[in-house]
Design a protein around this motif. Structure first.
Motif, PDB file in Angstrom:
ATOM      1  N   VAL A  18      56.954  65.661  44.526  1.00 25.91           N
ATOM      2  CA  VAL A  18      57.628  64.866  45.548  1.00 25.91           C
ATOM      3  C   VAL A  18      57.368  63.373  45.401  1.00 25.91           C
ATOM      4  O   VAL A  18      58.064  62.565  46.012  1.00 25.91           O
ATOM      5  CB  VAL A  18      57.228  65.324  46.972  1.00 25.91           C
ATOM      6  CG1 VAL A  18      57.688  66.730  47.224  1.00 25.91           C
ATOM      7  CG2 VAL A  18      55.740  65.187  47.202  1.00 25.91           C
ATOM      8  N   TYR A  39      64.836  65.217  50.670  1.00 26.74           N
ATOM      9  CA  TYR A  39      64.380  66.261  49.752  1.00 26.74           C
ATOM     10  C   TYR A  39      65.414  67.368  49.550  1.00 26.74           C
ATOM     11  O   TYR A  39      65.130  68.363  48.905  1.00 26.74           O
ATOM     12  CB  TYR A  39      63.055  66.849  50.269  1.00 26.74           C
ATOM     13  CG  TYR A  39      62.017  65.782  50.465  1.00 26.74           C
ATOM     14  CD1 TYR A  39      61.326  65.244  49.380  1.00 26.74           C
ATOM     15  CD2 TYR A  39      61.766  65.256  51.728  1.00 26.74           C
ATOM     16  CE1 TYR A  39      60.403  64.229  49.554  1.00 26.74           C
ATOM     17  CE2 TYR A  39      60.832  64.241  51.905  1.00 26.74           C
ATOM     18  CZ  TYR A  39      60.161  63.728  50.814  1.00 26.74           C
ATOM     19  OH  TYR A  39      59.244  62.714  50.991  1.00 26.74           O
ATOM     20  N   LEU A  64      61.687  71.827  48.910  1.00 30.05           N
ATOM     21  CA  LEU A  64      60.406  71.220  48.545  1.00 30.05           C
ATOM     22  C   LEU A  64      59.657  72.082  47.535  1.00 30.05           C
ATOM     23  O   LEU A  64      59.014  71.569  46.616  1.00 30.05           O
ATOM     24  CB  LEU A  64      59.552  71.022  49.800  1.00 30.05           C
ATOM     25  CG  LEU A  64      59.951  69.842  50.687  1.00 30.05           C
ATOM     26  CD1 LEU A  64      59.269  69.933  52.048  1.00 30.05           C
ATOM     27  CD2 LEU A  64      59.598  68.522  50.015  1.00 30.05           C
ATOM     28  N   LEU A  70      55.668  68.955  53.174  1.00 33.20           N
ATOM     29  CA  LEU A  70      55.681  67.883  52.180  1.00 33.20           C
ATOM     30  C   LEU A  70      54.412  67.873  51.337  1.00 33.20           C
ATOM     31  O   LEU A  70      54.425  67.479  50.180  1.00 33.20           O
ATOM     32  CB  LEU A  70      55.848  66.534  52.901  1.00 33.20           C
ATOM     33  CG  LEU A  70      55.886  65.275  52.040  1.00 33.20           C
ATOM     34  CD1 LEU A  70      57.054  65.329  51.061  1.00 33.20           C
ATOM     35  CD2 LEU A  70      55.997  64.047  52.929  1.00 33.20           C
ATOM     36  N   TYR A  71      53.303  68.341  51.901  1.00 34.23           N
ATOM     37  CA  TYR A  71      52.001  68.272  51.233  1.00 34.23           C
ATOM     38  C   TYR A  71      51.573  69.603  50.611  1.00 34.23           C
ATOM     39  O   TYR A  71      50.454  69.705  50.106  1.00 34.23           O
ATOM     40  CB  TYR A  71      50.933  67.819  52.236  1.00 34.23           C
ATOM     41  CG  TYR A  71      51.132  66.409  52.737  1.00 34.23           C
ATOM     42  CD1 TYR A  71      50.525  65.330  52.109  1.00 34.23           C
ATOM     43  CD2 TYR A  71      51.957  66.153  53.834  1.00 34.23           C
ATOM     44  CE1 TYR A  71      50.716  64.034  52.570  1.00 34.23           C
ATOM     45  CE2 TYR A  71      52.155  64.864  54.301  1.00 34.23           C
ATOM     46  CZ  TYR A  71      51.538  63.811  53.659  1.00 34.23           C
ATOM     47  OH  TYR A  71      51.738  62.534  54.114  1.00 34.23           O
ATOM     48  N   ASP A  82      64.051  64.932  56.376  1.00 35.20           N
ATOM     49  CA  ASP A  82      64.344  66.108  55.556  1.00 35.20           C
ATOM     50  C   ASP A  82      65.412  65.850  54.505  1.00 35.20           C
ATOM     51  O   ASP A  82      65.352  66.383  53.397  1.00 35.20           O
ATOM     52  CB  ASP A  82      64.804  67.273  56.452  1.00 35.20           C
ATOM     53  CG  ASP A  82      63.681  67.783  57.340  1.00 35.20           C
ATOM     54  OD1 ASP A  82      62.516  67.454  57.051  1.00 35.20           O
ATOM     55  OD2 ASP A  82      63.969  68.498  58.303  1.00 35.20           O
ATOM     56  N   TYR A 114      59.937  60.769  55.335  1.00 33.61           N
ATOM     57  CA  TYR A 114      59.613  61.860  56.244  1.00 33.61           C
ATOM     58  C   TYR A 114      60.871  62.464  56.861  1.00 33.61           C
ATOM     59  O   TYR A 114      60.786  63.277  57.775  1.00 33.61           O
ATOM     60  CB  TYR A 114      58.652  61.372  57.339  1.00 33.61           C
ATOM     61  CG  TYR A 114      57.220  61.398  56.877  1.00 33.61           C
ATOM     62  CD1 TYR A 114      56.335  62.370  57.328  1.00 33.61           C
ATOM     63  CD2 TYR A 114      56.758  60.479  55.947  1.00 33.61           C
ATOM     64  CE1 TYR A 114      55.027  62.416  56.878  1.00 33.61           C
ATOM     65  CE2 TYR A 114      55.458  60.519  55.493  1.00 33.61           C
ATOM     66  CZ  TYR A 114      54.599  61.487  55.966  1.00 33.61           C
ATOM     67  OH  TYR A 114      53.310  61.533  55.512  1.00 33.61           O
TER      68      TYR A 114
END
Length: 374
Positions: free
Chosen positions: A262, A223, A256, A182-183, A220, A218
């Protein structure tokens, strides 16, 4: 208890330095324990696996120096000691911070506006200290920011140094890690993947977004784009059943990588001004050339903000700010006209709130407050 865990505990005991108190299970990338040093100092122990691609022992030893500061003002969790033990492990003993993580704090909603900004400045100051020692963190995320208190506000401390990369000089880049998909910034998904100072700052931008607006999803599924769902269907048909966790994660990672932004999946708080949004958007830009170049540049923009300390009120869809333009403010829906938002105000520290204005949206009501004069 697994054999490996028993081996790790026995090796820690054999050092004669620490008494284990409890295993920490919040993270899943390494063995971790709350412990007490032989001098009765509370510590957080993390057991890391050396990577074949580099000397993981050298990096934690550098962190002992990089995180050493006078007093208690650092935004880095101090690394007291690091050593190789056994044939397979590296043991890192860090400062114990008992306030939990920023991520756990966000389970109750976003931080008050100025608390979020001040916390981000603290994280950036910690990164500046790390970068000055020619180290990249590579895994800045809200779960890796621990909370202590200072001057009545959250005082964040960067921890979890297992992904730190050592640099030859400040202008070089290193291979990106995808431990926390995610980051991962856009350049981290490229082939070959590259990571530099701006990539750490990208991750701070995401953490700031979460602190100001609330944690990003958080799960899945949030996304999954059309292409990802098609991939999953095809994998399920090919396997004749379900898709295993490993293959599913690869599909999510690719989604992602395509998303390139995001923060659009998160809920924006109506009181957040454009000036803060511009800073976050610059930090998380998918184009590295448009991103911030140094922690000090980002800190400068954050310190220049003129914001009221907005926060969510206990009731749903209500917002409050204290001490702006000499007043305390409260915004909520008009009980008689639900399509309207009412702005109430009271002299600071008083409780006699009175109607001051009305607007057709929460964002417009917050803007009226921001334009108010003392």
């Amino acid at each position: 208890m697994s054999t490996v865990l028993q081996d790790v505990q026995q090796l820690i005991a054999a050092t004669g330095k620490h008494t284990l108190e409890a295993e920490n299970t919040e993270g899943g990338s390494a063995y971790a324990f709350r412990a007490r040093h032989l001098h009765d100092l509370p510590v957080f122990l993390k057991v890391l696996y050396p990577r074949p691609s580099g000397d993981l022992f050298a990096e934690p030893r550098l962190l002992v120096e990089a995180t050493r500061t006078e007093g208690k003002g650092s935004n880095l969790a101090r690394v007291h000691d690091a050593q190789r033990f056994g044939h397979d492990f590296v043991l890192v003993a860090m400062e114990y911070v008992d306030g939990g993580s920023v991520l756990s704090r966000l389970s109750g909603g976003p931080l008050p506006m100025m608390e979020a900004v001040c916390a981000a400045i603290g994280i950036l100051q910690g990164l500046a200290q790390l970068h000055q020692a020619l180290l990249f963190h590579r895994d800045i995320k809200s779960a890796n920011m621990l909370i202590s208190q200072r001057h009545g506000r959250i005082w964040p401390k960067i921890t979890d140094f297992g992904s730190v990369a050592r640099l030859a000089h400040a202008s070089v880049s290193v291979t990106a890690l995808r431990l926390s998909a995610l980051y991962v910034p856009a350049e981290g998904w490229a082939t070959p993947s590259r990571y530099d100072v701006r990539s750490d700052l990208y991750q701070v931008g995401l953490v700031l977004f979460e602190m100001a607006h609330g944690a990003l999803p958080y799960n899945d599924d949030a996304y999954m784009d059309r292409e990802a769902r098609k991939e999953l269907r095809e994998l399920a048909e090919t396997s004749g059943g379900g898709v295993d966790d490993c293959d599913r994660q690869k599909v999510v990672d690719r989604a992602l990588a395509r998303a390139k932004g995001v923060i659009s999946f998160g809920k924006m708080q109506p009181y957040a001004p454009k000036s803060l949004a511009c800073i976050i958007n610059k930090a998380v830009s998918p184009a590295p050339a448009a991103q911030y170049r140094t922690p000090s540049e980002t800190i400068g923009d954050l310190e220049a903000l003129r914001l009221s300390d907005w926060r969510l009120a206990p009731c749903d869809e209500q917002y409050a700010a204290n001490g702006w333009a000499g007043w305390d403010w409260s915004i909520g829906k008009d009980p008689k006209k639900p399509e309207q938002w009412v702005v109430l105000r009271s002299r600071q520290a008083a409780t006699n709130f009175r109607r001051w204005a009305a607007a057709d949206s929460a964002r417009a009501a917050c803007q009226l407050v921001m334009e108010a004069e003392a």
